[in-house]
Design a protein around this motif. Sequence first.
Motif, PDB file in Angstrom:
ATOM      1  N   ALA A   1      -0.057  19.579  -5.153  1.00 48.98           N
ATOM      2  CA  ALA A   1      -0.154  18.254  -5.901  1.00 48.98           C
ATOM      3  C   ALA A   1      -0.021  17.012  -5.005  1.00 48.98           C
ATOM      4  N   VAL A   2       0.810  17.089  -3.979  1.00 52.76           N
ATOM      5  CA  VAL A   2       0.882  16.145  -3.099  1.00 52.76           C
ATOM      6  C   VAL A   2      -0.509  16.061  -1.982  1.00 52.76           C
ATOM      7  N   GLU A   3      -0.568  17.177  -1.603  1.00 57.64           N
ATOM      8  CA  GLU A   3      -1.936  17.159  -0.704  1.00 57.64           C
ATOM      9  C   GLU A   3      -3.216  16.479  -1.363  1.00 57.64           C
ATOM     10  N   ASN A   4      -3.135  16.739  -2.874  1.00 53.00           N
ATOM     11  CA  ASN A   4      -4.581  16.303  -3.404  1.00 53.00           C
ATOM     12  C   ASN A   4      -4.571  14.742  -3.756  1.00 53.00           C
ATOM     13  N   VAL A   5      -3.323  14.123  -3.595  1.00 52.15           N
ATOM     14  CA  VAL A   5      -3.367  12.828  -3.730  1.00 52.15           C
ATOM     15  C   VAL A   5      -4.272  11.807  -2.633  1.00 52.15           C
ATOM     16  N   GLU A   6      -5.167  11.110  -3.039  1.00 48.38           N
ATOM     17  CA  GLU A   6      -5.967  10.370  -2.121  1.00 48.38           C
ATOM     18  C   GLU A   6      -5.093   9.701  -1.227  1.00 48.38           C
ATOM     19  N   GLY A   7      -5.434   9.744   0.054  1.00 48.77           N
ATOM     20  CA  GLY A   7      -4.430   8.826   1.055  1.00 48.77           C
ATOM     21  C   GLY A   7      -3.600   9.488   1.752  1.00 48.77           C
ATOM     22  N   ILE A   8      -3.427  10.864   1.154  1.00 51.31           N
ATOM     23  CA  ILE A   8      -2.338  11.764   1.925  1.00 51.31           C
ATOM     24  C   ILE A   8      -2.836  12.534   2.860  1.00 51.31           C
ATOM     25  N   ASN A   9      -2.343  12.400   4.017  1.00 48.69           N
ATOM     26  CA  ASN A   9      -3.184  13.217   5.053  1.00 48.69           C
ATOM     27  C   ASN A   9      -2.400  14.564   5.256  1.00 48.69           C
ATOM     28  N   SER A  10      -1.193  14.640   5.535  1.00 55.19           N
ATOM     29  CA  SER A  10      -0.426  15.886   5.375  1.00 55.19           C
ATOM     30  C   SER A  10       0.846  15.933   4.756  1.00 55.19           C
ATOM     31  N   VAL A  11       1.318  16.871   4.493  1.00 54.90           N
ATOM     32  CA  VAL A  11       2.393  17.109   3.859  1.00 54.90           C
ATOM     33  C   VAL A  11       3.625  18.085   4.564  1.00 54.90           C
TER      34      VAL A  11
ATOM     35  N   ALA B   1       0.883  -1.233  -0.055  1.00 54.53           N
ATOM     36  CA  ALA B   1       0.345  -0.078  -0.002  1.00 54.53           C
ATOM     37  C   ALA B   1       1.008   1.109   0.017  1.00 54.53           C
ATOM     38  N   GLY B   2       2.056   1.228   0.743  1.00 52.50           N
ATOM     39  CA  GLY B   2       2.792   2.234   0.599  1.00 52.50           C
ATOM     40  C   GLY B   2       3.462   2.637  -0.620  1.00 52.50           C
ATOM     41  N   ASP B   3       3.950   1.508  -1.342  1.00 53.71           N
ATOM     42  CA  ASP B   3       4.494   1.818  -2.717  1.00 53.71           C
ATOM     43  C   ASP B   3       3.403   2.385  -3.488  1.00 53.71           C
ATOM     44  N   VAL B   4       2.232   1.815  -3.414  1.00 53.27           N
ATOM     45  CA  VAL B   4       1.272   2.546  -4.239  1.00 53.27           C
ATOM     46  C   VAL B   4       0.822   4.043  -4.078  1.00 53.27           C
ATOM     47  N   LEU B   5       0.862   3.926  -2.859  1.00 57.44           N
ATOM     48  CA  LEU B   5       0.613   5.611  -2.503  1.00 57.44           C
ATOM     49  C   LEU B   5       1.976   6.615  -2.904  1.00 57.44           C
ATOM     50  N   ARG B   6       3.385   5.959  -2.739  1.00 54.35           N
ATOM     51  CA  ARG B   6       4.414   6.816  -3.315  1.00 54.35           C
ATOM     52  C   ARG B   6       4.345   6.937  -4.838  1.00 54.35           C
ATOM     53  N   HIS B   7       3.752   5.923  -5.259  1.00 57.06           N
ATOM     54  CA  HIS B   7       3.764   5.966  -6.915  1.00 57.06           C
ATOM     55  C   HIS B   7       2.840   6.957  -7.400  1.00 57.06           C
TER      56      HIS B   7
ATOM     57  N   VAL C   1       1.935   9.716  -5.734  1.00 59.77           N
ATOM     58  CA  VAL C   1       2.502  10.978  -5.326  1.00 59.77           C
ATOM     59  C   VAL C   1       3.487  11.446  -6.364  1.00 59.77           C
ATOM     60  N   GLU C   2       4.395  10.443  -6.755  1.00 58.66           N
ATOM     61  CA  GLU C   2       5.117  10.597  -7.852  1.00 58.66           C
ATOM     62  C   GLU C   2       4.645  10.954  -9.203  1.00 58.66           C
ATOM     63  N   GLU C   3       3.657  10.419  -9.382  1.00 60.92           N
ATOM     64  CA  GLU C   3       2.877  10.608 -10.634  1.00 60.92           C
ATOM     65  C   GLU C   3       2.418  12.083 -10.682  1.00 60.92           C
ATOM     66  N   ALA C   4       1.706  12.481  -9.337  1.00 63.56           N
ATOM     67  CA  ALA C   4       1.052  13.725  -9.246  1.00 63.56           C
ATOM     68  C   ALA C   4       2.183  14.833  -9.522  1.00 63.56           C
ATOM     69  N   LEU C   5       3.594  14.490  -8.907  1.00 62.79           N
ATOM     70  CA  LEU C   5       4.411  15.508  -9.114  1.00 62.79           C
ATOM     71  C   LEU C   5       4.845  15.699 -10.488  1.00 62.79           C
ATOM     72  N   LYS C   6       4.750  14.600 -11.143  1.00 61.64           N
ATOM     73  CA  LYS C   6       4.925  14.831 -12.593  1.00 61.64           C
ATOM     74  C   LYS C   6       4.159  15.840 -13.366  1.00 61.64           C
TER      75      LYS C   6
ATOM     76  N   ASN D   1       0.377   6.356   8.069  1.00 59.28           N
ATOM     77  CA  ASN D   1      -0.652   7.433   8.360  1.00 59.28           C
ATOM     78  C   ASN D   1      -1.239   8.175   7.246  1.00 59.28           C
ATOM     79  N   GLY D   2      -0.086   8.236   5.917  1.00 59.12           N
ATOM     80  CA  GLY D   2      -0.418   8.927   5.069  1.00 59.12           C
ATOM     81  C   GLY D   2       0.280  10.417   5.236  1.00 59.12           C
ATOM     82  N   ASP D   3       1.130  10.613   6.088  1.00 63.74           N
ATOM     83  CA  ASP D   3       2.059  11.722   6.298  1.00 63.74           C
ATOM     84  C   ASP D   3       3.105  11.774   5.097  1.00 63.74           C
ATOM     85  N   ALA D   4       3.056  12.846   4.489  1.00 69.49           N
ATOM     86  CA  ALA D   4       4.313  12.727   3.404  1.00 69.49           C
ATOM     87  C   ALA D   4       5.380  13.776   3.639  1.00 69.49           C
ATOM     88  N   GLY D   5       6.525  13.448   3.257  1.00 70.51           N
ATOM     89  CA  GLY D   5       7.745  14.543   3.792  1.00 70.51           C
ATOM     90  C   GLY D   5       8.489  14.373   2.525  1.00 70.51           C
TER      91      GLY D   5
END
Length: 109
Positions: free
Chosen positions: A71-81, A6-12, A14-19, A44-48
């Motif tokens: 872009a990162v905040e708008n990814v479903e599953g991200i709670n904070s950046v 699940a973490g890998d999917v969320l990271r992917h 986020v990376e796609e959103a950043l593109k 927990n969906g906290d991104a740094g």
Amino acid sequence: MSDTGAGDVLRHKVEEALKDVIDPETRLNVMRMNIIHDLTINTNGDAGLVFRPSSPICPMAFHLANSIKEAVENVEGINSVSIRVNNFNQAERLEKLLNVSKNGETKIG
């Protein structure tokens, strides 16, 4: 125990959103420009991440940083950046602007 899949999917995601975040001067996305570093996402969906503008006086740093955060905040599953800024003459000021939560608390670290 963390759910690595699940973490890998969320990271992917986020990376796609950043593109989709394009530097108006170079017309390249921020991932291709290699100005995003140390992307982490906890269970927990906290991104740094670390944002490293292309120069210490990058005229687009504030614009790009805000676009990156959005872009990162708008990814479903991200709670904070949380964003750290390196190699920029106004890094401290930019971090303060970026790392204020919706309730007004500063969130760096």
